[in-house]
Structures are given as C-alpha cells and as structure tokens.
Scaffold this motif. Sequence first.
Motif, short mmCIF file in Angstrom:
data_model
loop_
_atom_site.label_atom_id
_atom_site.label_comp_id
_atom_site.label_asym_id
_atom_site.label_seq_id
_atom_site.Cartn_x
_atom_site.Cartn_y
_atom_site.Cartn_z
N GLN A 173 0.82 -1.20 0.00
CA GLN A 173 0.00 0.00 0.00
C GLN A 173 0.86 1.26 0.00
OE1 GLN A 173 -3.08 0.26 -0.57
NE2 GLN A 173 -3.03 2.48 -0.42
N LEU A 174 2.01 1.21 0.65
CA LEU A 174 2.92 2.35 0.65
C LEU A 174 3.43 2.62 -0.76
CD1 LEU A 174 4.59 4.47 2.16
CD2 LEU A 174 6.32 2.70 2.58
N GLU A 175 3.74 1.58 -1.47
CA GLU A 175 4.21 1.74 -2.85
C GLU A 175 3.10 2.34 -3.72
OE1 GLU A 175 6.16 -0.95 -6.46
OE2 GLU A 175 5.66 -1.84 -4.51
N GLN A 176 1.86 1.88 -3.54
CA GLN A 176 0.73 2.43 -4.31
C GLN A 176 0.51 3.90 -3.98
OE1 GLN A 176 -2.65 -0.05 -3.55
NE2 GLN A 176 -1.77 -1.86 -4.54
N ALA A 177 0.62 4.25 -2.71
CA ALA A 177 0.41 5.65 -2.32
C ALA A 177 1.49 6.55 -2.90
CB ALA A 177 0.39 5.76 -0.80
N GLN A 178 2.73 6.06 -2.95
CA GLN A 178 3.80 6.85 -3.55
C GLN A 178 3.58 7.06 -5.04
OE1 GLN A 178 7.20 4.48 -2.46
NE2 GLN A 178 7.44 5.45 -0.44
N VAL A 179 3.06 6.05 -5.71
CA VAL A 179 2.75 6.20 -7.14
C VAL A 179 1.60 7.18 -7.33
CG1 VAL A 179 1.89 4.98 -9.19
CG2 VAL A 179 3.63 3.91 -7.72
N GLN A 180 0.61 7.12 -6.44
CA GLN A 180 -0.55 8.01 -6.55
C GLN A 180 -0.15 9.47 -6.38
OE1 GLN A 180 -3.64 7.13 -3.78
NE2 GLN A 180 -5.11 8.53 -4.72
N VAL A 181 0.82 9.73 -5.54
CA VAL A 181 1.28 11.11 -5.34
C VAL A 181 1.99 11.62 -6.59
CG1 VAL A 181 2.89 12.54 -4.03
CG2 VAL A 181 1.41 10.93 -2.85
N LYS A 182 2.74 10.76 -7.25
CA LYS A 182 3.55 11.18 -8.40
C LYS A 182 2.75 11.20 -9.70
CE LYS A 182 7.90 9.52 -6.44
NZ LYS A 182 9.07 8.62 -6.61
N GLU A 183 1.65 10.47 -9.80
CA GLU A 183 0.93 10.41 -11.06
C GLU A 183 0.21 11.73 -11.32
OE1 GLU A 183 -1.92 7.32 -10.97
OE2 GLU A 183 -3.14 8.21 -9.39
N ASN A 184 0.09 12.07 -12.59
CA ASN A 184 -0.54 13.32 -13.01
C ASN A 184 -1.69 13.00 -13.95
OD1 ASN A 184 -1.11 15.99 -13.48
ND2 ASN A 184 0.58 16.32 -14.90
N THR A 185 -2.77 12.51 -13.41
CA THR A 185 -3.92 12.10 -14.19
C THR A 185 -4.96 13.21 -14.22
OG1 THR A 185 -3.56 9.82 -13.52
CG2 THR A 185 -5.70 10.33 -14.47
N PRO A 186 -5.46 13.62 -15.40
CA PRO A 186 -6.51 14.66 -15.43
C PRO A 186 -7.80 14.12 -14.83
CG PRO A 186 -6.15 13.74 -17.62
CD PRO A 186 -5.08 13.17 -16.75
N PHE A 187 -8.45 14.96 -14.03
CA PHE A 187 -9.68 14.53 -13.36
C PHE A 187 -10.92 15.06 -14.06
CE2 PHE A 187 -6.32 14.66 -10.17
CZ PHE A 187 -6.38 13.37 -9.70
N LEU A 188 -10.75 15.75 -15.19
CA LEU A 188 -11.86 16.22 -15.99
C LEU A 188 -11.63 15.79 -17.43
CD1 LEU A 188 -12.43 19.84 -14.61
CD2 LEU A 188 -13.85 17.84 -14.20
N THR A 189 -12.46 14.92 -17.94
CA THR A 189 -12.37 14.48 -19.33
C THR A 189 -13.18 15.42 -20.21
OG1 THR A 189 -12.12 12.17 -18.62
CG2 THR A 189 -12.75 12.58 -20.92
N ILE A 190 -12.53 16.05 -21.16
CA ILE A 190 -13.19 17.06 -22.00
C ILE A 190 -13.93 16.35 -23.13
CG2 ILE A 190 -12.84 19.06 -23.48
CD1 ILE A 190 -10.32 19.67 -21.88
N ILE A 191 -15.24 16.54 -23.17
CA ILE A 191 -16.08 15.97 -24.23
C ILE A 191 -16.26 16.96 -25.37
CG2 ILE A 191 -18.32 14.95 -24.76
CD1 ILE A 191 -16.56 13.30 -22.91
N GLU A 192 -16.58 18.20 -25.04
CA GLU A 192 -16.75 19.26 -26.03
C GLU A 192 -15.75 20.36 -25.71
OE1 GLU A 192 -18.11 21.23 -29.33
OE2 GLU A 192 -18.70 19.22 -28.66
N PRO A 193 -14.69 20.52 -26.52
CA PRO A 193 -13.68 21.55 -26.22
C PRO A 193 -14.23 22.95 -26.45
CG PRO A 193 -13.23 20.51 -28.33
CD PRO A 193 -14.38 19.75 -27.73
N VAL A 194 -13.49 23.92 -25.94
CA VAL A 194 -13.87 25.32 -26.09
C VAL A 194 -13.61 25.77 -27.52
CG1 VAL A 194 -13.51 27.66 -25.25
CG2 VAL A 194 -13.29 25.74 -23.68
#
Length: 376
Positions: A310-331
């Motif tokens: 779990q410590l290894e997973q938490a360290q990966v989660q801190v370093k990952e840069n995943t977008p939390f908003l998926t754009i369906i219709e761009p501006v």
Amino acid sequence: MTLEKKQPTPTAKPTADDEIDLIALAKTLWDGRRKIMFYLLAGAILGLVFALASPKEYTANTTMIPQTGSSVASKLGGLSSLASLAGVNMSNVGDKESLPPTIYPQIIQSIPFQVELMNTPFKCPDVDQPVSLYDYYIDYKKAGVLENVKKYTLGLPGLLLGVLKGEQEEGALLDSTLASSLISLTEDQDKVVKILNEQISLEINDKEGYISLSSRFNDALLAAQVTRKTQSMLQDYISRYKLDKANEQLKFIEARYAEKKAEFELIQNELAIFRDRNKYITTATASTQLEQLQTQYNLAYTIYSDWAKQLEQAQVQVKENTPFLTIIEPVRVPLEKSKPNRPLILIIWIFLGGIIGTGTVFGQELYNSVKERWSE
C-alpha cells in the motif's frame, strides 16, 4: 277556466346587454385609437432604442465529465479485516474520497479563484496588448448606455451615500497582523468579482453525469479565452486538492507501515531467540509457545507486507498526473451572439405599449363615468 299568462324567459335581455357591452367596448377602443397608436409607437421607439443600445454578448461553452477516483479503503482490499485483528482502525482511510462535482461551482465562485482569474492577462477587444480582466474592466471598458442609465437612476442612492460616507482607506479596519491572514478586497476588485460571477457559470447534469462550463462576454475571442482558462484553473484546483489528499494518505500509510515494521521485527526477533534456546523441543509447552509465536509472526508478516504494498501504491498516486476532468466538447470561439435578441425586445416593448395604451383609454373612460355619476 283562466289560463295563466306565460312569463317570458329572461335570457334575451342579458344577451342583448352583452352585445351592447361588446359594442360599447369596441366603440371605446375606436374612440381612443389615437391614444393607443401613440403608446404603440412610443413602445416601438423605446424597444428599438433598447434593442440597439443593448450590448452584444457571446457565449463560449465546454462540456466535461468528472473522473472520481476510488478510495484508499477499496485499494487496500482485505487489509482492513487483517488490520482489525491486530487492533488497527482503518475506517478513517476510506473517508478520503475525491472532490465531489457538486463543489465545482463553489470553487469557481470562491474569492481566491476569482482573484487569480481576474489577474490573468487576456487578449481583450480595443486593447493592443494583453491585459488582465481587472485592468480591462477598471481602465479600458466603458459602461454602456443601459449601464449608465441604471447607475444614475436605480443606483443613484448608492452613489450619493458613497459621496457622503467617503472612501475608506485600504486596510483601515485591519491591523498588519490580521491582514496577513485574511482576504481583503478593494472596491474595484469586488466589482470585478461580481461581474465574473455573473458572466461565468457551471452547470451540473446529475442525470447524464457531465458538467457544462460557459462564460458570456462582449467579445467572442475573450469569451473563449476565459472559458478555457477557467477550465484549466478548475483542473488545477481539483488536482491540487487530490494531491493534498494523496499526501495525507501517504503520511498516514508511512506511519502505519513504520509501526507494523517495528512490530514484525520484534516478533521476528522473539521467534529467532526462542528457536535458538529450544533447538530440540521435547515438551508440549515449548511446542505450544512455538506455535503461538509462529502464528503471531505470520499475521505480523502479512499485515507488514500489505502495508508495504500500500505504501508503494500511495507513492505512485502522489507522483501520477492524471486529469480529473475528461473534455467531451472543447472550447471554441462562438460565431453567433447569444444576446441581445433584438426582435424579441422590440416585440415586448410594442406589446407593453399596447397594454399601457389600452389601459389608459379604459381608465379615462372609467374616470369620466365616475365623474358624471358623482356630479348627479
């Protein structure tokens, strides 16, 4: 034998009265046609003025789908049950959920968000170089005709009160120590914040599971720029929140990992010492003690190894840069204006003029009738 005289039915007279009333109504409207036409014409002129004076507005939109992450408790799997056997309460770990989409509108309307947005430079109309929205609304953008009319009519009491009260010096109500920990806006900043809150909106569609971000400005390119910047800032704010949560989870897991590592090493040493002292086990008591130590060792090792994973997973989660908003219709830059609807404004004013004219004609007729009866 006398026949009773048949009474006439009283239905004809009301019908005649109704016909007379309709005729009188039509005659009243006909006699007051000049006045009604005057109000219709006045309404058309006012409607034309307001339709032409209303500023243009362009609306830029974007559609996104929020990505909700799984909680730490779900990632731990069966570790919760094993940890509960060892006396570890992991119910608090599952509380660290992702930021719910219902909070997104409050993020956009928050003061830190608005201040950061108003200080961002954009390519604004009638300005040669990129300027911030604060400078644009305070120094460059002039108020329209309707805004000036509203300012010096409905807003006149506020202007007079401001003149009598006088402008307060910045920071007069806050000492230096308190001002460093509190947010203090100037009058101009507060004005721009109110403008942005009215022109930027975020709607959540719970049924379909998407959110829609839009902004309205008097320039199509500016509307698209602000919408895209607001979208990017919202993504950063959500990522920052998620990163803070991930760091908190990492600190929690590191602390638990260190505890379980120390417990495992302690039991491991006890087991090794017992085996060194009892190389040849001949009694049932020694055999039972060995089984107990071995069971404690196995349980401690299982929990310790799970916390390490779990410590290894938490360290990966801190370093990952995943977008939390998926754009369906761009501006995109809008091609057609969203406001004003000039034909509708003209029709509404003509309709109001007709209502006022008709009401004036019947009001005058009622006034004359009451005046004649009062004279009698």
